[in-house]
Design a protein around this motif. Structure first.
Motif, PDB file in Angstrom:
ATOM      1  N   GLY A  77     -66.766  -4.667-101.166  1.00  0.00           N
ATOM      2  CA  GLY A  77     -65.932  -3.848-100.569  1.00  0.00           C
ATOM      3  C   GLY A  77     -64.648  -4.907-100.002  1.00  0.00           C
ATOM      4  O   GLY A  77     -63.939  -4.120 -99.029  1.00  0.00           O
ATOM      5  N   PHE A  78     -64.274  -5.556-101.324  1.00  0.00           N
ATOM      6  CA  PHE A  78     -63.103  -6.201-101.490  1.00  0.00           C
ATOM      7  C   PHE A  78     -62.132  -4.065-101.154  1.00  0.00           C
ATOM      8  O   PHE A  78     -62.023  -3.261-101.889  1.00  0.00           O
ATOM      9  CB  PHE A  78     -62.437  -6.839-102.208  1.00  0.00           C
ATOM     10  CG  PHE A  78     -62.861  -7.821-101.690  1.00  0.00           C
ATOM     11  CD1 PHE A  78     -62.020  -9.200-101.893  1.00  0.00           C
ATOM     12  CD2 PHE A  78     -64.594  -8.212-102.379  1.00  0.00           C
ATOM     13  CE1 PHE A  78     -62.250 -10.064-101.054  1.00  0.00           C
ATOM     14  CE2 PHE A  78     -64.863  -9.680-101.328  1.00  0.00           C
ATOM     15  CZ  PHE A  78     -63.677 -10.790-101.128  1.00  0.00           C
ATOM     16  N   THR A  79     -61.099  -4.295-100.319  1.00  0.00           N
ATOM     17  CA  THR A  79     -59.737  -3.752-101.254  1.00  0.00           C
ATOM     18  C   THR A  79     -58.852  -4.314-102.151  1.00  0.00           C
ATOM     19  O   THR A  79     -58.396  -4.770-102.105  1.00  0.00           O
ATOM     20  CB  THR A  79     -58.924  -3.491-100.386  1.00  0.00           C
ATOM     21  OG1 THR A  79     -59.950  -3.125 -98.943  1.00  0.00           O
ATOM     22  CG2 THR A  79     -57.718  -2.357-100.212  1.00  0.00           C
ATOM     23  N   THR A  80     -59.334  -3.363-103.711  1.00  0.00           N
ATOM     24  CA  THR A  80     -58.769  -4.544-104.939  1.00  0.00           C
ATOM     25  C   THR A  80     -57.709  -3.495-105.068  1.00  0.00           C
ATOM     26  O   THR A  80     -57.135  -1.560-105.010  1.00  0.00           O
ATOM     27  CB  THR A  80     -59.461  -3.739-105.908  1.00  0.00           C
ATOM     28  OG1 THR A  80     -60.666  -2.212-106.213  1.00  0.00           O
ATOM     29  CG2 THR A  80     -60.891  -5.025-105.506  1.00  0.00           C
ATOM     30  N   THR A  81     -56.464  -3.606-105.936  1.00  0.00           N
ATOM     31  CA  THR A  81     -55.686  -3.684-106.692  1.00  0.00           C
ATOM     32  C   THR A  81     -55.340  -4.378-108.024  1.00  0.00           C
ATOM     33  O   THR A  81     -55.471  -4.752-108.032  1.00  0.00           O
ATOM     34  CB  THR A  81     -53.818  -3.307-105.789  1.00  0.00           C
ATOM     35  OG1 THR A  81     -54.311  -3.350-104.545  1.00  0.00           O
ATOM     36  CG2 THR A  81     -52.742  -2.516-106.386  1.00  0.00           C
ATOM     37  N   LEU A  82     -54.896  -3.100-108.866  1.00  0.00           N
ATOM     38  CA  LEU A  82     -54.153  -3.278-110.783  1.00  0.00           C
ATOM     39  C   LEU A  82     -52.786  -3.289-110.974  1.00  0.00           C
ATOM     40  O   LEU A  82     -52.467  -1.971-110.597  1.00  0.00           O
ATOM     41  CB  LEU A  82     -55.382  -2.164-111.478  1.00  0.00           C
ATOM     42  CG  LEU A  82     -55.469  -3.219-112.742  1.00  0.00           C
ATOM     43  CD1 LEU A  82     -56.427  -4.496-112.875  1.00  0.00           C
ATOM     44  CD2 LEU A  82     -55.816  -1.709-113.612  1.00  0.00           C
ATOM     45  N   GLN A  83     -52.015  -4.728-110.362  1.00  0.00           N
ATOM     46  CA  GLN A  83     -50.870  -4.192-110.282  1.00  0.00           C
ATOM     47  C   GLN A  83     -50.761  -4.485-111.628  1.00  0.00           C
ATOM     48  O   GLN A  83     -50.666  -5.507-112.608  1.00  0.00           O
ATOM     49  CB  GLN A  83     -50.609  -5.595-109.695  1.00  0.00           C
ATOM     50  CG  GLN A  83     -48.821  -5.783-109.413  1.00  0.00           C
ATOM     51  CD  GLN A  83     -48.584  -6.651-108.476  1.00  0.00           C
ATOM     52  OE1 GLN A  83     -48.900  -8.043-108.339  1.00  0.00           O
ATOM     53  NE2 GLN A  83     -47.352  -6.648-108.160  1.00  0.00           N
ATOM     54  N   SER A  84     -49.952  -3.327-112.204  1.00  0.00           N
ATOM     55  CA  SER A  84     -49.523  -2.947-113.694  1.00  0.00           C
ATOM     56  C   SER A  84     -47.356  -4.588-113.934  1.00  0.00           C
ATOM     57  O   SER A  84     -47.277  -3.779-112.714  1.00  0.00           O
ATOM     58  CB  SER A  84     -49.698  -2.540-114.257  1.00  0.00           C
ATOM     59  OG  SER A  84     -48.970  -1.424-113.632  1.00  0.00           O
ATOM     60  N   PHE A  85     -47.392  -5.034-114.795  1.00  0.00           N
ATOM     61  CA  PHE A  85     -46.433  -5.265-115.264  1.00  0.00           C
ATOM     62  C   PHE A  85     -46.125  -5.737-116.642  1.00  0.00           C
ATOM     63  O   PHE A  85     -46.921  -5.198-117.352  1.00  0.00           O
ATOM     64  CB  PHE A  85     -45.540  -6.654-114.361  1.00  0.00           C
ATOM     65  CG  PHE A  85     -47.245  -7.747-115.174  1.00  0.00           C
ATOM     66  CD1 PHE A  85     -46.720  -8.516-116.254  1.00  0.00           C
ATOM     67  CD2 PHE A  85     -48.242  -8.171-114.721  1.00  0.00           C
ATOM     68  CE1 PHE A  85     -47.441  -9.710-116.581  1.00  0.00           C
ATOM     69  CE2 PHE A  85     -48.671  -8.892-115.096  1.00  0.00           C
ATOM     70  CZ  PHE A  85     -48.644  -9.085-116.747  1.00  0.00           C
ATOM     71  N   THR A  86     -45.300  -5.637-117.088  1.00  0.00           N
ATOM     72  CA  THR A  86     -44.170  -4.679-117.724  1.00  0.00           C
ATOM     73  C   THR A  86     -44.392  -6.683-119.013  1.00  0.00           C
ATOM     74  O   THR A  86     -43.229  -7.193-117.911  1.00  0.00           O
ATOM     75  CB  THR A  86     -43.282  -4.222-119.018  1.00  0.00           C
ATOM     76  OG1 THR A  86     -43.924  -2.941-118.064  1.00  0.00           O
ATOM     77  CG2 THR A  86     -43.853  -4.552-120.081  1.00  0.00           C
TER      78      THR A  86
END
Ligand code: PHI
Ligand code: ZN
Length: 416
Positions: A77-86
């Protein structure tokens, strides 16, 4: 009931005064299951084994680790984000998981780095912190915790290459969003096989290395400390030396705290007396090596730290601020009785509001709008005392004057 205001003559003080009711008790922190935390470590080990033996930035074992964590949080039930960076020509990822609810302007973050070095599977460094905060987050969900603060968990990429993921995250926040993050707990290496019990030295009480963390760090330290005290485990401080993901947070003024069970540092005999284990050996002899596997974990250290994490999250995020039942800012007279018993020898200064003048000396030294000021001749002969006068008289507040600022300055640095 009558009240009294008294003041000496040399100084003029104006001190906001507030009486608060005890805060409502926070929710009871859970006992985090060591078995569940270790099951996550087993999964991270399998991911490394299936992907060339590591979970390093830019390698398939890293993204598989991120997807493992994200999948469980999504299901809870979490609101998740896969945050990408280089970084270094490769894409890195942070997993950021928000627990719905809580005050959106009062955010508590909890983080751990999820990447390993290329040399090994990174189970103590930092599967341990990753698994412990993951299980804590899952327990938040199982208990349907409704914290006063908004809770946000994060798993950072590319810590081993210089805190790249946490830095990218902090950089990605606007000044407004950053200001909403009121605290950050970091957990990096919490199951070292020859463990020490270190708590980040937020108040710089050790006086070594870097100075204190941003205001509020001392409270985060005290909260973690309180847990170890409750289980009778001695702790020592560890300096904010910038070696883990709290670095980018404290750099922008966000208070931080956390625990650590030791890396390549060698346990002293005094530390072995304090905590057991082997003196003359590293806290983690497999630090950054291929042998940092599921065998490279102290169950006791991992269990204690996982429980400390849950204690800190529950205590910090569910504490309700005290209710103000009465306050007086002394900006205006609210009708207090001054010197009711006629014993005050002061000939001036009674019930006056301090209106300091602006002073400059190579730049502003004091603003004309300050609500408190002191004269260089102020002393403990000047005071603000509040007494409740009835059939008996009780002094409920006293602030003595001094010819110096009452707030503490950072420890001065010396030079040779
Ligand atoms: N982050 C370092 C090890 C480390 C962890 C050092 C915590 C200090 C602290 I406090 C690494 O991953 O190598
Ligand atoms: Zn490391």
């Amino acid at each position: 009931m009558r009240s009294l205001w008294t003041m000496g003559m040399a100084a003029i003080l104006a001190i906001p005064l507030a009486f608060t009711a005890p805060s409502a008790s926070a929710a009871v922190p859970p006992d985090i299951s060591l078995t569940a935390v270790k099951a996550h470590l087993t999964q991270l080990q399998s991911i490394a084994t299936a992907n060339g033996g590591n979970r390093a930035h830019g390698r398939p074992g890293y993204l598989a680790s991120a997807n493992y964590v994200k999948g469980l949080l999504d299901g809870a039930g979490f609101t998740t984000t896969l945050q990408s960076f280089t970084y270094g020509g490769a894409t890195g990822y942070n997993v950021v998981a928000d627990w719905p609810g809580g005050d959106p302007n009062d955010i508590l973050m909890v983080g751990a780095h999820l990447d390993s070095v290329t040399a090994g599977p990174g189970i103590n460094d930092n599967g341990s912190g990753s698994a412990a905060i993951l299980e804590t987050a899952l327990e938040v969900s199982r208990q349907s915790l409704a914290p006063t603060k908004h809770l946000r968990f994060a798993w950072w990429g590319a810590e081993e290459l210089g805190l790249r993921g946490s830095q990218a995250y902090v950089n990605s926040l606007s000044a407004t969003e950053r200001a909403k993050v009121k605290g950050y707990y970091n957990f990096d290496m919490v199951g070292s096989p020859n463990a020490g019990y270190f708590v980040y030295d937020g108040d710089n009480s050790d006086g070594v290395g870097s100075g204190p963390g941003p205001a509020g760090s001392a409270q985060l330290e005290a909260t973690l400390q309180a847990y170890f005290t409750s289980i009778g485990v001695a702790t020592r401080g560890t300096d904010f030396d910038g070696r883990s993901d709290y670095g980018p947070f404290i750099a922008v003024g966000i208070p931080a705290g956390g625990t650590f069970t030791g890396a390549e540092g060698v346990k002293t005999s005094a530390q072995a007396t304090l905590w057991g284990g082997t003196s003359g050996q590293a806290f983690d002899p497999c630090y950054h090596r291929a042998c940092d596997t599921t065998a490279n974990i102290s169950d006791t250290a991992l269990n204690r730290n996982a429980d400390a994490i849950a204690y800190a999250v529950w205590t910090t995020a569910t504490a309700t601020p005290p209710t103000i039942v009465w306050q007086d800012t002394f900006e205006t007279s609210t009708g207090w009785t001054t010197n009711p018993s006629g014993t005050d020898t002061a000939t001036s200064g009674q019930w006056e509001r301090g209106v300091p003048q602006a002073t400059t000396s190579s730049g502003a030294k004091q603003l004309g709008t300050t609500v408190s000021a002191h004269g260089s001749n102020s002393s403990t002969a000047d005071f603000l005392r509040v007494k409740v006068v009835g059939s008996t008289t009780t002094q409920v507040f006293q602030q003595l004057g001094a010819a110096s600022n009452p707030w503490s300055r950072p420890a001065s640095t010396t030079s040779r």
